[in-house]
Scaffold this active site. Structure first.
Site, PDB file in Angstrom:
ATOM      1  N   ASP A   3       0.714  -1.430  -0.024  1.00 56.19           N
ATOM      2  CA  ASP A   3      -0.004   0.020   0.016  1.00 56.19           C
ATOM      3  C   ASP A   3       0.730   1.182   0.036  1.00 56.19           C
ATOM      4  OD1 ASP A   3       1.229  -0.517   2.507  1.00 56.19           O
ATOM      5  OD2 ASP A   3      -1.022  -0.279   3.483  1.00 56.19           O
ATOM      6  N   HIS A   4       2.127   1.223   0.319  1.00 60.50           N
ATOM      7  CA  HIS A   4       2.864   2.356   0.536  1.00 60.50           C
ATOM      8  C   HIS A   4       3.627   2.957  -0.627  1.00 60.50           C
ATOM      9  CE1 HIS A   4       1.996   2.084   4.824  1.00 60.50           C
ATOM     10  NE2 HIS A   4       2.754   3.120   5.177  1.00 60.50           N
TER      11      HIS A   4
ATOM     12  N   ARG B  64      -0.859  12.488   9.986  1.00 54.29           N
ATOM     13  CA  ARG B  64       0.453  13.180  10.081  1.00 54.29           C
ATOM     14  C   ARG B  64       0.549  14.324   9.123  1.00 54.29           C
ATOM     15  NH1 ARG B  64       3.707   7.800  11.194  1.00 54.29           N
ATOM     16  NH2 ARG B  64       2.516   7.769  13.232  1.00 54.29           N
TER      17      ARG B  64
ATOM     18  N   SER C 181       6.711   7.295  12.945  1.00 56.10           N
ATOM     19  CA  SER C 181       6.570   6.108  12.283  1.00 56.10           C
ATOM     20  C   SER C 181       7.230   4.871  13.170  1.00 56.10           C
ATOM     21  CB  SER C 181       7.343   6.156  10.845  1.00 56.10           C
ATOM     22  OG  SER C 181       7.823   5.018  10.617  1.00 56.10           O
TER      23      SER C 181
ATOM     24  N   ASP D 132       3.711  -0.849  11.821  1.00 54.99           N
ATOM     25  CA  ASP D 132       3.168   0.285  11.240  1.00 54.99           C
ATOM     26  C   ASP D 132       2.626   1.032  12.378  1.00 54.99           C
ATOM     27  OD1 ASP D 132       2.570   1.937   8.221  1.00 54.99           O
ATOM     28  OD2 ASP D 132       1.225   2.190  10.134  1.00 54.99           O
TER      29      ASP D 132
ATOM     30  N   ARG E  97       9.204   2.707  11.505  1.00 52.65           N
ATOM     31  CA  ARG E  97      10.060   2.345  10.669  1.00 52.65           C
ATOM     32  C   ARG E  97      11.329   2.080  11.526  1.00 52.65           C
ATOM     33  NH1 ARG E  97       9.631   8.175   7.758  1.00 52.65           N
ATOM     34  NH2 ARG E  97       7.552   7.478   7.811  1.00 52.65           N
TER      35      ARG E  97
HETATM   36  C1  MIC Z   1       3.710   6.423   8.330  1.00 51.06           C
HETATM   37  O1  MIC Z   1       2.467   6.981   8.385  1.00 51.06           O
HETATM   38  O2  MIC Z   1       4.453   7.287   8.829  1.00 51.06           O
HETATM   39  C2  MIC Z   1       4.074   5.213   7.982  1.00 51.06           C
HETATM   40  C3  MIC Z   1       4.803   5.305   6.686  1.00 51.06           C
HETATM   41  O3  MIC Z   1       2.901   4.511   7.546  1.00 51.06           O
HETATM   42  C4  MIC Z   1       4.967   4.539   8.711  1.00 51.06           C
HETATM   43  C5  MIC Z   1       5.594   3.213   8.404  1.00 51.06           C
HETATM   44  C6  MIC Z   1       6.811   3.450   7.682  1.00 51.06           C
HETATM   45  O4  MIC Z   1       7.676   4.236   7.769  1.00 51.06           O
HETATM   46  O5  MIC Z   1       6.977   2.482   6.726  1.00 51.06           O
HETATM   47  C7  MIC Z   1       4.090   4.463  10.133  1.00 51.06           C
HETATM   48  O6  MIC Z   1       3.432   4.865  10.748  1.00 51.06           O
HETATM   49  O7  MIC Z   1       4.843   3.523  11.103  1.00 51.06           O
HETATM   50 FE1  SF4 Z   2      -0.270   4.942   5.075  1.00 46.75          FE
HETATM   51 FE2  SF4 Z   2       0.975   5.564   7.342  1.00 46.75          FE
HETATM   52 FE3  SF4 Z   2      -0.603   7.257   5.878  1.00 46.75          FE
HETATM   53 FE4  SF4 Z   2      -1.702   5.388   7.170  1.00 46.75          FE
HETATM   54  S1  SF4 Z   2      -0.388   7.161   8.166  1.00 46.75           S
HETATM   55  S2  SF4 Z   2      -2.161   5.931   5.350  1.00 46.75           S
HETATM   56  S3  SF4 Z   2      -0.341   3.546   6.974  1.00 46.75           S
HETATM   57  S4  SF4 Z   2       1.456   6.476   5.440  1.00 46.75           S
END
Ligand code: MIC
Ligand code: SF4
Length: 755
Positions: free
Chosen positions: A95-96, A449, A644, A160, A646
């Site tokens: 999805d990312h 975010r 995140s 995540d 990550r």
């Molecule tokens: C995000 O919303 O920042 C992400 C991308 O979903 C991350 C995960 C990632 O960095 O792959 C998260 O929220 O953990």
């Molecule tokens: Fe995807 Fe993270 Fe955004 Fe949710 S907050 S849509 S998991 S990138």
């Protein structure tokens, strides 16, 4: 039939006995969070009571979820753990990695073309190890999990931070780094500090323009970005019961933005309705048998102050719409006050783009309520001033929304773009025309975010977070300070008209439908499947284990960077274009800390090298230190690593030779990620010691040889002028975590144990 029904049945079967054991130990009425935690102890029935915020406890989560950007690293690690199959039901979701540009079908095809290697890798690893794979276009991980896997009273972890979304279906669902997921998939206990408990009592009922999103925007304003750290937030009260299940998901989802370990709601009719509508009546039947255990005890909700560490009360009837931002999700402004606040702060009020979607707000209900606003505007002849972009949460949502005419409604609004069922702009996968000009501008979105550069890479984009209903209204008005409750808009006949309040459907009246949900079931026996990683790949790289600790003190460390102010995981390991390298540790390390603001000079990605006194980029400077055999330290401010899950944000500095991360405070997931990867994460015992750190300092950890739980560590700082001072630093490593440090990483230890 629901997925993994046998597993769910087993969880519910043991509930009565485990709750009885917990009651006997804790000896007081229980919150829902405690019930779920105590029924998921690795050791079975509770034989001791745990101190909140203090004791590390081993848990046995019921399932694991991973998304493509983190699954690559998680699965590269799992491949080293020496197992044939995952120990609990697990899924991975593509999805990312799909960029929003032209619209769903073209973007999806382009995404598949560009990321083929990674999708093939994930598809084959999943197939081999018994992991369900949701293909590109199937939807956003948390929406797909809510629709298919979440169940009341269950416990899951996911790689995540927004895994917490599943609290909308009464789970304790926690975001973790990939190394934690490896523990659970490899049949090992998963450790968590027993959380504190925050109770949020919701009274009244939402009305008018106010949406579930506003509940969490308000909570974020009250608790701030670190106010939930180490806590589970439990929502209850008549107001909680009145919310839809996906609305509850929205609220839990953004609990990540206050640092909460997770958030949850007790099992109620909204969950019964949602489970039934998504084809899981069998789960309702099972849950109903233990329903009393799937919510907090009545005594708790009657006198919450006696049972929670903190209690907040919000009256939904008087709550008004909010917009949070810019640059941080906890800066809450009631829509009615936006005009004034924008003026005072010089926030641009003209809006070009308004985006609906992300795991937070992409349900059928969200789309239907936003569509009602659009429909009203179209019928009244109001032309939109901004472009509306929409990413549906899943193929099931999209297909049903199309069948029910919602997509048609959106498309009647000039310029509207329907993007792929994927994260898209929420994670910087957005080819926004003109972003490279870095002009000061505002956007509004229903994501969670809004850190600098996150959506379009432009540091001057002021992103504001609001409900899908508000985002639709702002798309139409083109103004950040538009208040649909009181303001009018001009239609094509030159009349001043008002938008009607949003209306919608909690669930589709004719049920959900989908032709191809995008799921790939794993092979029953994957032993013959070979996973191929091309050694020349720039996107995937097999891992080389980190070196173990030599047992000696660390000496002669140089300062790599003293980060100033907010330093989220987006600052440490940026997403957007860098998502491409998530499976290749060496390549992604070239983004290490490039977004962090250097305290000395106030610039990003510009640090002094003590080797030659020159200023250079952070990763290049660090690589030079490493080449010269010099270790380094990173210094940071409060809530370091917020955002995140990550683990790249921990692995990159580790890979490049940073030895210590010393900060005022950590965000939970990041602190654990550092520990898992064998890095030393320390906090200033005296916060103001942060001010003592100078650009040319050298550091010695003089008592690391005695590294032990609960014992602070001393750092000797040698300043440029020869002066030396000692500071005390704290750590939260328990013995097990010290063992990870000694082994070089948690994974190294698993490998040793599996030999
Ligand atoms: C995000 O919303 O920042 C992400 C991308 O979903 C991350 C995960 C990632 O960095 O792959 C998260 O929220 O953990
Ligand atoms: Fe995807 Fe993270 Fe955004 Fe949710 S907050 S849509 S998991 S990138």
């Amino acid at each position: 039939m629901a997925f993994d029904l046998d597993m769910i049945k087993k969880v519910y079967e043991r509930y009565p006995e485990r709750i009885k054991a917990a009651r006997a130990i804790v000896n007081k009425p229980l919150t829902l969070a405690e019930k779920i935690l105590y029924t998921h102890l690795w050791n079975g029935n509770a034989d001791e009571g745990y101190q909140r915020g203090k004791d590390y406890v081993d848990f046995a989560p019921d399932r694991v979820a991973m998304q493509d950007a983190t699954a690559q690293m998680a699965l590269l690690q799992f491949m080293q753990a020496g197992k044939n199959k995952v120990a609990v039901p697990s899924t991975a979701h593509a999805d990312h990695l799909i960029q929003a540009k032209l619209g769903a079908s073209k973007d999806l095809q382009e995404g598949i073309n560009k990321n083929n290697e990674v999708f093939n890798f994930l598809g084959s690893v999943c197939n081999k190890y018994g992991i369900g794979f949701w293909k590109p276009g199937a939807g956003i991980i948390h929406q797909v999990v809510l629709e298919n896997y979440a169940f009341p009273g269950g416990m899951m972890i996911g790689t995540d931070s927004h895994t917490v979304n599943a609290g909308g279906l009464g789970m304790v669902a926690i975001g973790v780094g990939g190394a934690d997921a490896v523990d659970v998939m490899a049949d090992m206990p998963w450790e968590l500090k027993f959380p504190k408990l925050i109770g949020v009592k919701l009274t009244g009922k939402l009305n008018g323009w106010t949406a579930p999103k506003d509940v969490i925007l308000k909570v974020a304003g009250i608790l701030t970005a670190k106010g939930g750290t180490g806590a589970i937030v439990e929502y209850f009260g008549e107001g909680a019961i009145s919310l839809s299940c996906t609305g509850k998901g929205t609220i839990c989802n953004m609990g990540a933005e206050i640092g909460a370990t997770t958030s949850t709601f007790g099992y109620d009719d909204s969950m019964r309705r949602y489970l039934s509508a998504t084809g899981r009546k069998d789960v309702v039947t099972l849950a109903d048998e233990v329903a009393e255990h799937l919510t907090g005890d009545p005594e708790v909700y009657a006198n919450p102050e006696n049972y929670f560490d903190q209690v907040i009360e919000i009256d939904l009837s008087t709550l008004t719409p909010h917009l949070n931002g810019p640059f941080t999700p906890d800066l809450a402004t009631p829509v009615a006050e936006m005009a004034e606040k924008a003026k005072t702060n010089d926030w641009p009020v003209n809006i070009d783009w308004a985006l609906i979607g992300s795991c937070t707000n992409s349900s059928y209900e969200d789309l239907s309520r936003a569509a009602s606003i659009v429909d009203d505007a179209v019928k009244k002849g109001i032309k939109p001033k901004a472009t509306l972009g929409i990413n549906p949460g899943s193929e099931q949502v999209r297909y049903t929304a199309e069948r029910d005419g919602l997509i048609d409604t959106f498309e009647k609004l000039e310029g509207t773009k329907i993007f792929t069922n994927a994260c898209g702009p929420c994670i910087g996968q957005w080819a926004r025309a003109g972003a490279e000009k870095q002009e000061k501008n505002s956007i509004v979105h229903s994501f969670n975010r809004n850190f600098a550069k996150r959506a379009d890479g432009n540091p001057n984009t002021h992103a504001f977070v609001g409900s899908p209903e508000m985002v639709a209204a702002i798309a139409i008005s083109g103004r950040l300070d538009f208040n649909p409750v009181s303001d009018t808009l001009e239609n094509s006949a030159g009349e001043q008209v008002k938008l009607l309040e949003p209306t919608g459907h909690e669930l589709p009246l004719s049920g959900f439908d989908v032709e191809d949900n995008g799921y790939q079931a794993p092979a029953a026996d994957g032993s013959g499947i070979e996973v191929i990683v091309n050694p020349d790949s720039e996107r995937l790289q097999l891992l080389t284990p980190f070196a173990p600790w030599d047992g000696k003190n660390l000496t002669g460390l140089k300062l790599l960077i003293k980060a100033q102010g907010k330093c989220t995981t987006d600052h440490i390991s940026m997403a957007g274009p860098w998502l491409r390298y998530r499976g290749h540790l060496d390549n992604i390390s070239n983004n290490c800390l490039i977004g962090a603001v250097n305290y000395f000079g106030g610039k990003t990605n510009t640090v002094k090298s003590q080797l030659d006194g020159e200023y250079g980029e952070v990763p290049a400077t660090q690589r030079k230190y490493k080449a010269n055999g010099i270790s380094t330290i990173v210094v940071g401010d409060h809530n370091y690593g917020e955002g995140s899950s990550r683990e790249h944000a921990a692995m990159e500095p580790r890979h490049l030779g940073v030895k210590v991360v010393l900060v005022k405070s950590f965000a939970r997931i990041h602190e654990t990620n550092l520990k898992k990867q064998g890095m030393l994460g320390l906090t200033f015992s005296n916060e103001s010691d942060y001010d003592k750190i100078q650009e040319n300092d050298t550091f010695n950890l003089i008592d690391l040889e005695n590294f032990a739980p609960g014992v602070p560590l001393t750092i000797e700082i040698i300043h440029d002028n020869g002066e030396t001072e000692k500071i005390t630093t704290n750590h939260t490593y328990n013995q097990q975590q010290i063992d990870w440090y000694i082994a070089g990483s948690a994974l190294n230890l698993i490998k040793q144990e599996n030999k």
